[in-house]
Motif scaffolding. Structure first.
Motif, PDB file in Angstrom:
ATOM      1  N   ALA A 119     -18.908   3.067 -14.147  1.00 35.22           N
ATOM      2  CA  ALA A 119     -19.907   4.134 -14.044  1.00 35.22           C
ATOM      3  C   ALA A 119     -19.579   4.980 -12.828  1.00 35.22           C
ATOM      4  O   ALA A 119     -19.555   4.503 -11.700  1.00 35.22           O
ATOM      5  CB  ALA A 119     -21.294   3.534 -13.919  1.00 35.22           C
ATOM      6  N   GLY A 120     -19.269   6.241 -13.053  1.00 34.63           N
ATOM      7  CA  GLY A 120     -18.950   7.142 -11.950  1.00 34.63           C
ATOM      8  C   GLY A 120     -20.205   7.784 -11.393  1.00 34.63           C
ATOM      9  O   GLY A 120     -21.320   7.303 -11.640  1.00 34.63           O
ATOM     10  N   ARG A 121     -20.041   8.850 -10.647  1.00 34.36           N
ATOM     11  CA  ARG A 121     -21.202   9.586 -10.141  1.00 34.36           C
ATOM     12  C   ARG A 121     -22.024  10.120 -11.316  1.00 34.36           C
ATOM     13  O   ARG A 121     -21.475  10.463 -12.357  1.00 34.36           O
ATOM     14  CB  ARG A 121     -20.727  10.759  -9.273  1.00 34.36           C
ATOM     15  N   SER A 131     -12.745   6.539 -16.226  1.00 36.10           N
ATOM     16  CA  SER A 131     -11.614   5.633 -16.472  1.00 36.10           C
ATOM     17  C   SER A 131     -10.864   5.394 -15.187  1.00 36.10           C
ATOM     18  O   SER A 131     -10.620   6.320 -14.409  1.00 36.10           O
ATOM     19  CB  SER A 131     -10.653   6.245 -17.489  1.00 36.10           C
ATOM     20  N   ILE A 132     -10.502   4.138 -14.959  1.00 36.51           N
ATOM     21  CA  ILE A 132      -9.764   3.794 -13.755  1.00 36.51           C
ATOM     22  C   ILE A 132      -8.588   2.902 -14.156  1.00 36.51           C
ATOM     23  O   ILE A 132      -8.705   2.080 -15.062  1.00 36.51           O
ATOM     24  CB  ILE A 132     -10.722   3.142 -12.716  1.00 36.51           C
TER      25      ILE A 132
END
Lengths: 96, 96
Positions: free
Chosen positions: B74-76, B82-83
């Motif tokens: 979950a990003g900002r 995706s990482i």
């Protein structure tokens, strides 16, 4: 570029997308295999390039092999300095 | 720790040597296999850990396999992000 040729891309200071586009161009121009190489802090970026390429652009790219190793460079004062390297070998499925 | 067990180490914000020592401890305590895992910017550090471990501490450590992949976090603003991930599987030669 001849069919079944292997091309290499060295990951450096440019933006990730520059290298993604370089890989796309190489495959489009007929490379059957592209080796993405990086060392030191650029290793993370090399993995990002491969991820973005496979997720967003060419889904039939396979990772044929990943190698990590060491390269010795001249550091400050000319002292030898070991640096980590990575080499990610990509092939487009369907090509041999 | 039982013989022939697999241990995992997650590379984070600590110094490289912290993780090298953690690997050494795991092998010393009887692990036959240690998997070094990292994501994002820590991927370069994971490769450094493996290089330093093999060059300076346990020369009979073999790389059994390297995998790269994607993890969605979950990003900002809660948007999926995706990482890149890496997983380096190490075995001590002589153990099975």
């Amino acid at each position: 570029m001849a069919i079944n040729s292997t091309a290499e891309i060295y990951i450096g200071k440019k933006a990730v997308m520059s290298y993604v586009l370089a890989c796309l161009t190489l495959f489009h121009d007929g490379a059957s295999e592209v080796v993405v190489k990086a060392r030191g802090r650029s290793i993370s970026k090399a993995v990002d390039v491969v991820r973005i390429l496979r997720e967003n652009f060419i889904r039939n790219i396979k990772i044929r092999g990943i190698e990590i190793g060491t390269e010795v460079i001249a550091g400050r004062n000319g002292r030898p300095l070991s640096i980590s390297t990575i080499s990610i070998r990509l092939v487009k499925e369907g090509s041999t």
